[in-house]
Design a protein around this motif. Structure first.
Motif, mmCIF file in Angstrom:
data_model
loop_
_atom_site.group_PDB
_atom_site.id
_atom_site.type_symbol
_atom_site.label_atom_id
_atom_site.label_comp_id
_atom_site.label_asym_id
_atom_site.label_seq_id
_atom_site.Cartn_x
_atom_site.Cartn_y
_atom_site.Cartn_z
ATOM 1 N N MET A 1 4.406 -18.965 -50.887
ATOM 2 C CA MET A 1 4.297 -20.387 -50.605
ATOM 3 C C MET A 1 3.266 -21.019 -51.531
ATOM 4 O O MET A 1 2.229 -20.413 -51.795
ATOM 5 N N ASN A 2 3.570 -22.219 -51.973
ATOM 6 C CA ASN A 2 2.563 -22.947 -52.740
ATOM 7 C C ASN A 2 1.608 -23.645 -51.767
ATOM 8 O O ASN A 2 1.793 -23.612 -50.559
ATOM 9 N N LYS A 3 0.577 -24.271 -52.308
ATOM 10 C CA LYS A 3 -0.451 -24.902 -51.455
ATOM 11 C C LYS A 3 0.133 -25.958 -50.525
ATOM 12 O O LYS A 3 -0.244 -26.035 -49.361
ATOM 13 N N GLU A 4 1.039 -26.748 -51.030
ATOM 14 C CA GLU A 4 1.644 -27.809 -50.229
ATOM 15 C C GLU A 4 2.465 -27.220 -49.070
ATOM 16 O O GLU A 4 2.382 -27.692 -47.930
ATOM 17 N N GLU A 5 3.235 -26.187 -49.357
ATOM 18 C CA GLU A 5 4.045 -25.524 -48.322
ATOM 19 C C GLU A 5 3.152 -24.832 -47.297
ATOM 20 O O GLU A 5 3.429 -24.874 -46.095
ATOM 21 N N THR A 6 2.083 -24.214 -47.774
ATOM 22 C CA THR A 6 1.148 -23.542 -46.884
ATOM 23 C C THR A 6 0.507 -24.550 -45.938
ATOM 24 O O THR A 6 0.415 -24.323 -44.729
ATOM 25 N N ARG A 7 0.071 -25.679 -46.466
ATOM 26 C CA ARG A 7 -0.553 -26.727 -45.647
ATOM 27 C C ARG A 7 0.444 -27.279 -44.628
ATOM 28 O O ARG A 7 0.100 -27.479 -43.458
ATOM 29 N N ALA A 8 1.689 -27.487 -45.028
ATOM 30 C CA ALA A 8 2.708 -27.992 -44.111
ATOM 31 C C ALA A 8 2.982 -26.986 -42.992
ATOM 32 O O ALA A 8 3.113 -27.363 -41.821
ATOM 33 N N GLU A 9 3.085 -25.713 -43.339
ATOM 34 C CA GLU A 9 3.320 -24.669 -42.335
ATOM 35 C C GLU A 9 2.130 -24.566 -41.374
ATOM 36 O O GLU A 9 2.313 -24.440 -40.165
ATOM 37 N N TYR A 10 0.937 -24.609 -41.910
ATOM 38 C CA TYR A 10 -0.271 -24.584 -41.085
ATOM 39 C C TYR A 10 -0.248 -25.737 -40.083
ATOM 40 O O TYR A 10 -0.463 -25.543 -38.882
ATOM 41 N N ASN A 11 0.015 -26.954 -40.553
ATOM 42 C CA ASN A 11 0.034 -28.125 -39.679
ATOM 43 C C ASN A 11 1.139 -28.018 -38.627
ATOM 44 O O ASN A 11 0.933 -28.368 -37.465
ATOM 45 N N ARG A 12 2.307 -27.528 -39.017
ATOM 46 C CA ARG A 12 3.417 -27.370 -38.076
ATOM 47 C C ARG A 12 3.051 -26.386 -36.966
ATOM 48 O O ARG A 12 3.233 -26.668 -35.775
ATOM 49 N N GLU A 34 -6.133 -20.297 -45.189
ATOM 50 C CA GLU A 34 -5.062 -20.841 -44.364
ATOM 51 C C GLU A 34 -3.982 -19.818 -44.051
ATOM 52 O O GLU A 34 -3.420 -19.826 -42.967
ATOM 53 N N GLU A 35 -3.684 -18.928 -44.988
ATOM 54 C CA GLU A 35 -2.633 -17.947 -44.738
ATOM 55 C C GLU A 35 -3.009 -17.014 -43.586
ATOM 56 O O GLU A 35 -2.155 -16.642 -42.788
ATOM 57 N N ASN A 36 -4.266 -16.635 -43.481
ATOM 58 C CA ASN A 36 -4.698 -15.809 -42.351
ATOM 59 C C ASN A 36 -4.609 -16.593 -41.042
ATOM 60 O O ASN A 36 -4.219 -16.052 -40.014
ATOM 61 N N ILE A 37 -4.976 -17.856 -41.078
ATOM 62 C CA ILE A 37 -4.889 -18.693 -39.883
ATOM 63 C C ILE A 37 -3.429 -18.865 -39.483
ATOM 64 O O ILE A 37 -3.099 -18.841 -38.294
ATOM 65 N N ILE A 38 -2.543 -19.006 -40.455
ATOM 66 C CA ILE A 38 -1.113 -19.102 -40.171
ATOM 67 C C ILE A 38 -0.640 -17.855 -39.440
ATOM 68 O O ILE A 38 0.105 -17.939 -38.461
ATOM 69 N N GLU A 39 -1.082 -16.696 -39.868
ATOM 70 C CA GLU A 39 -0.698 -15.447 -39.193
ATOM 71 C C GLU A 39 -1.235 -15.414 -37.758
ATOM 72 O O GLU A 39 -0.543 -14.957 -36.849
ATOM 73 N N ILE A 40 -2.461 -15.887 -37.545
ATOM 74 C CA ILE A 40 -3.031 -15.951 -36.203
ATOM 75 C C ILE A 40 -2.176 -16.872 -35.330
ATOM 76 O O ILE A 40 -1.831 -16.526 -34.192
ATOM 77 N N LEU A 41 -1.818 -18.040 -35.851
ATOM 78 C CA LEU A 41 -0.996 -18.982 -35.093
ATOM 79 C C LEU A 41 0.379 -18.390 -34.778
ATOM 80 O O LEU A 41 0.867 -18.501 -33.647
ATOM 81 N N ARG A 42 0.996 -17.759 -35.746
ATOM 82 C CA ARG A 42 2.317 -17.140 -35.516
ATOM 83 C C ARG A 42 2.239 -16.087 -34.421
ATOM 84 O O ARG A 42 3.119 -15.997 -33.573
ATOM 85 N N GLU A 43 1.191 -15.273 -34.444
ATOM 86 C CA GLU A 43 1.029 -14.223 -33.442
ATOM 87 C C GLU A 43 0.827 -14.835 -32.052
ATOM 88 O O GLU A 43 1.393 -14.346 -31.072
ATOM 89 N N CYS A 44 0.046 -15.881 -31.946
ATOM 90 C CA CYS A 44 -0.151 -16.555 -30.662
ATOM 91 C C CYS A 44 1.173 -17.068 -30.112
ATOM 92 O O CYS A 44 1.493 -16.876 -28.934
ATOM 93 N N LEU A 45 1.931 -17.723 -30.973
ATOM 94 C CA LEU A 45 3.206 -18.287 -30.540
ATOM 95 C C LEU A 45 4.214 -17.187 -30.221
ATOM 96 O O LEU A 45 5.002 -17.305 -29.282
#
Length: 62
Positions: A1-12, A34-45
């Motif tokens: 993912m590029n920075k823009e895609e990463t930020r969008a996924e994080y916000n979603r 952000e990528e580590n935080i995305i993984e934390i969010l995915r695991e929570c969900l």
């Protein structure tokens, strides 16, 4: 993912966490980017459990 895609996924994922659990994430997370935080969010969900920060070390004042 590029920075823009990463930020969008994080916000979603953050919005989904807030909607599902009624709370966001703490400002300070044990994650380095952000990528580590995305993984934390995915695991929570995935598990259906909101994020719970680890306990503070003994003697630590927050």
């Amino acid at each position: 993912m590029n920075k823009e895609e990463t930020r969008a996924e994080y916000n979603r994922l953050l919005r989904e966490h807030l909607k599902r659990f009624g709370r966001g994430l703490p400002y300070l997370l044990p994650a380095k980017d952000e990528e580590n935080i995305i993984e934390i969010l995915r695991e929570c969900l995935r598990t259906g459990k909101p994020y719970e920060p680890p306990p503070l070390p003994e003697g630590c004042i927050s």
